[in-house]
Design a protein around this motif. Structure first.
Motif, PDB file in Angstrom:
ATOM      1  N   HIS A 124      17.742  21.425 105.651  1.00  0.00           N
ATOM      2  CA  HIS A 124      18.512  20.353 104.660  1.00  0.00           C
ATOM      3  C   HIS A 124      19.625  21.234 103.785  1.00  0.00           C
ATOM      4  O   HIS A 124      20.454  20.825 103.286  1.00  0.00           O
ATOM      5  N   ARG A 125      19.042  22.706 103.587  1.00  0.00           N
ATOM      6  CA  ARG A 125      20.132  23.324 102.943  1.00  0.00           C
ATOM      7  C   ARG A 125      21.525  23.590 103.443  1.00  0.00           C
ATOM      8  O   ARG A 125      22.550  23.415 102.970  1.00  0.00           O
ATOM      9  N   VAL A 126      21.479  23.552 104.931  1.00  0.00           N
ATOM     10  CA  VAL A 126      22.786  23.668 105.429  1.00  0.00           C
ATOM     11  C   VAL A 126      23.148  22.286 105.818  1.00  0.00           C
ATOM     12  O   VAL A 126      24.386  22.245 105.491  1.00  0.00           O
ATOM     13  N   LEU A 127      22.616  21.191 105.857  1.00  0.00           N
ATOM     14  CA  LEU A 127      23.253  20.115 105.692  1.00  0.00           C
ATOM     15  C   LEU A 127      23.926  19.674 104.296  1.00  0.00           C
ATOM     16  O   LEU A 127      24.735  19.125 104.301  1.00  0.00           O
ATOM     17  N   ASP A 128      23.279  19.965 103.269  1.00  0.00           N
ATOM     18  CA  ASP A 128      23.847  19.856 101.855  1.00  0.00           C
ATOM     19  C   ASP A 128      24.980  20.588 101.644  1.00  0.00           C
ATOM     20  O   ASP A 128      25.919  20.297 100.935  1.00  0.00           O
ATOM     21  N   TYR A 129      25.051  21.907 102.465  1.00  0.00           N
ATOM     22  CA  TYR A 129      26.371  22.645 102.366  1.00  0.00           C
ATOM     23  C   TYR A 129      27.694  21.852 103.074  1.00  0.00           C
ATOM     24  O   TYR A 129      28.491  21.822 102.297  1.00  0.00           O
ATOM     25  N   TYR A 130      27.200  21.361 104.037  1.00  0.00           N
ATOM     26  CA  TYR A 130      28.469  20.420 104.642  1.00  0.00           C
ATOM     27  C   TYR A 130      28.654  19.163 104.009  1.00  0.00           C
ATOM     28  O   TYR A 130      29.781  18.646 103.995  1.00  0.00           O
ATOM     29  N   LYS A 131      27.761  18.527 103.294  1.00  0.00           N
ATOM     30  CA  LYS A 131      27.756  17.488 102.690  1.00  0.00           C
ATOM     31  C   LYS A 131      28.879  17.612 101.479  1.00  0.00           C
ATOM     32  O   LYS A 131      29.707  16.753 101.104  1.00  0.00           O
ATOM     33  N   SER A 132      28.831  18.855 100.731  1.00  0.00           N
ATOM     34  CA  SER A 132      29.469  19.191  99.726  1.00  0.00           C
ATOM     35  C   SER A 132      30.783  19.769 100.152  1.00  0.00           C
ATOM     36  O   SER A 132      31.987  19.534  99.506  1.00  0.00           O
ATOM     37  N   LYS A 133      31.118  20.455 101.426  1.00  0.00           N
ATOM     38  CA  LYS A 133      32.234  21.072 101.883  1.00  0.00           C
ATOM     39  C   LYS A 133      33.051  20.222 102.682  1.00  0.00           C
ATOM     40  O   LYS A 133      34.411  20.488 102.762  1.00  0.00           O
ATOM     41  N   ARG A 134      32.174  19.535 103.570  1.00  0.00           N
ATOM     42  CA  ARG A 134      33.012  18.848 104.722  1.00  0.00           C
ATOM     43  C   ARG A 134      32.501  17.265 104.546  1.00  0.00           C
ATOM     44  O   ARG A 134      31.753  17.005 103.841  1.00  0.00           O
ATOM     45  N   ASN A 135      33.194  16.577 105.493  1.00  0.00           N
ATOM     46  CA  ASN A 135      32.789  15.116 105.577  1.00  0.00           C
ATOM     47  C   ASN A 135      31.430  14.775 106.350  1.00  0.00           C
ATOM     48  O   ASN A 135      31.757  14.436 107.507  1.00  0.00           O
ATOM     49  N   LEU A 136      30.570  15.157 105.795  1.00  0.00           N
ATOM     50  CA  LEU A 136      29.406  14.977 106.608  1.00  0.00           C
ATOM     51  C   LEU A 136      28.343  14.120 105.843  1.00  0.00           C
ATOM     52  O   LEU A 136      27.960  14.426 104.769  1.00  0.00           O
ATOM     53  N   LYS A 137      27.874  13.267 106.687  1.00  0.00           N
ATOM     54  CA  LYS A 137      26.766  12.388 105.868  1.00  0.00           C
ATOM     55  C   LYS A 137      25.428  12.610 106.593  1.00  0.00           C
ATOM     56  O   LYS A 137      25.017  12.774 107.737  1.00  0.00           O
ATOM     57  N   VAL A 138      24.350  12.542 105.642  1.00  0.00           N
ATOM     58  CA  VAL A 138      23.121  12.695 105.967  1.00  0.00           C
ATOM     59  C   VAL A 138      22.232  11.669 105.603  1.00  0.00           C
ATOM     60  O   VAL A 138      22.090  11.024 104.518  1.00  0.00           O
TER      61      VAL A 138
END
Length: 488
Positions: free
Chosen positions: A264-278
């Protein structure tokens, strides 16, 4: 005098009409209150007989298949319902049981289609105990802030009998509810389902609407099924995510049941930096949802797992029907590599130029396997670009391929290609040539579906140069994120 008698007669007729209306509406209401919704009346013995007969027909090449294009239907609206606004409105992507059916999400859809060509629709993704297509009637109560309409819904099962004719599982379906013209301009809708006309319900689901404004569609949105990992996969996932963005994906949606805190730490990074939805999801009722039990259930119930996967796939597809031209459904151990172009957008536009005049449903890339190499040492976050070997054999068309599905022509998607089409004048899934694109499939071991050729796939290999052009840029992007997250 005659005028007075005429007035009296009209008044008497009016009273009779009101009395009759009250009587029938009361009867209908009473019937609806005591009549049960869709019941699970599955007959295992009958199903076993059906499966045996169907398999015989398949061997003879005579097994029937459900249509993937629908003929025009009329909008069946009931004008004599007197419903009050539901007390509770639930958000989409949360299971809601109505009419004996599990609703997952509801979407507004104004695309041109052959089923209800003159109407927009509410598209509802559901799971049912066994197949309900052609077996039951379903009614949609569509509410706005000030009005409502009750219409008959149309059910399409997102599963072809030929893939597995057994009906002993929960099955995903798409229910299409046509929106009458008088309420289709509303900017807010919510919907409930019933098995009976005019049945009052206390619950409803909010419809995900089209965003306002005529925005130009972006190229590709990537969708990932519900991930369920008790182990850490963050570093491997990081490289895969960077690869999707490098190839031109605009957004990535990752559905998940359970992932570790580090992942989740990796996914949270991309949620804040790129257009990634979890997007967290669960299984519908009748299935385990305690993480460990659910994980074991998904591993040991492969036929049911495959059916469950179709819900997030289609939910993701409908999320992007108004925002992107194509949706790519793919797993995190796979990547489609453009060979002649630098990105997916150029790859797709070039393919479209060669099929000008035809409407495409999906465009698929053929599969090659990549198994771990014992001669290469690499960190987890460089796993894909460090593996330089691939099987010589390319999987046949229809085996392991993954597709870009068009949001302008498709009604439902399957794991590997588009399934239901919006109209007849749409081609079946097409294929990139081997010089245009290849799908690399990274497996730790040979999949059981290919057990008869595992030795050939694992040991008859050749050098893979498909990623060489992208390697330097990809390594730098991955290393930068690894340093920022402190993985080194």
């Amino acid at each position: 005098m005659r005028f007075k008698w005429m007035i009296r007669r009209v008044f008497v007729i009016f009273l009779v009409f009101l009395s009759a209306f009250y009587f029938f509406s009361t009867v209908i209401k009473g019937e609806n209150e005591i009549e049960m919704d869709y019941a699970d009346d599955f007959d295992a013995e009958k199903n076993e007989i059906f499966v045996k007969n169907y398999l015989k027909l398949m061997q003879m090449g005579r097994a029937p298949a459900r249509p993937v294009v629908e003929k025009k239907s009329i909008v069946e609206e009931n004008y004599w319902c007197f419903l009050s606004k539901p007390k509770r409105i639930h958000s989409s992507r949360n299971w809601l049981k109505m009419a004996g059916i599990e609703m997952f999400s509801a979407y507004f859809d104004d695309r041109n289609n052959s089923l209800f060509p003159e109407n927009s629709a509410v598209q509802i993704l559901v799971m049912s105990n066994h197949s309900i297509e052609s077996k039951i009637d379903i009614f949609c109560n569509i509410f706005t802030r000030k009005s409502y309409s009750t219409v008959k819904g149309f059910i399409r099962e997102i599963w072809q009998t030929g893939w597995d004719p057994r009906d002993s599982f929960q099955v995903p379906s798409l229910i299409t509810c046509p929106i009458p013209k008088r309420i289709d301009e509303s900017d807010e809708l919510f919907v409930s389902l019933s098995r009976n006309k005019c049945k009052q319900t206390d619950d409803s689901m909010k419809v995900i609407m089209k965003s306002k404004g005529d925005k130009e569609k972006k190229e590709v949105a990537v969708c990932v099924k519900g991930l369920d990992y008790q182990e850490e996969i963050g570093e491997r996932l990081l490289e895969w995510i960077e690869m999707q963005y490098l190839f031109g994906a605009d957004t990535i949606s990752i559905y998940h049941f359970h992932l570790t805190n580090s992942t989740h730490r990796v996914l949270d990074y991309y949620k804040s930096k790129r257009n990634l939805k979890v997007i967290p999801i669960s299984l519908p009722s009748g299935n385990p949802n305690i993480p460990i039990e659910r994980s074991q259930f998904l591993k040991t119930n492969r036929p049911q797992k495959r059916r469950h996967e179709l819900i997030p796939y289609n939910d993701c597809f409908y999320t992007h029907i108004h925002t992107h031209r194509y949706v790519l459904i793919i797993d995190i151990d796979e990547v489609i590599v453009p060979i002649e172009h630098d990105n997916y957008g150029d790859l797709l536009r070039n393919f479209e130029s060669k099929t000008s005049g035809f409407r495409l449903s999906s465009i698929s890339s053929r599969n090659v396997f990549k198994f771990p190499s014992n001669f290469t040492l690499f960190p987890h976050y460089h796993y894909m670009i460090s593996n330089k070997k691939r099987s010589k054999k390319t999987s046949p068309k229809g085996e392991y391929g993954k597709s870009f599905s068009s949001t302008s022509t498709v009604a439902t998607v399957f794991n590997h290609f588009a399934l239901h089409k919006l109209s007849p004048a749409v081609l079946k899934s097409q294929y990139f040539s081997s010089s245009e694109a290849v799908k690399l499939h990274y497996k730790s071991e040979c999949p059981w579906e290919s057990k008869n050729e595992c030795h050939q796939l694992q040991f008859d290999v050749k050098d893979d140069t498909s990623l060489d052009e992208f390697e330097e840029k990809l390594r730098k992007r991955v290393d930068d994120v690894v340093m920022e997250l402190g993985f080194k």
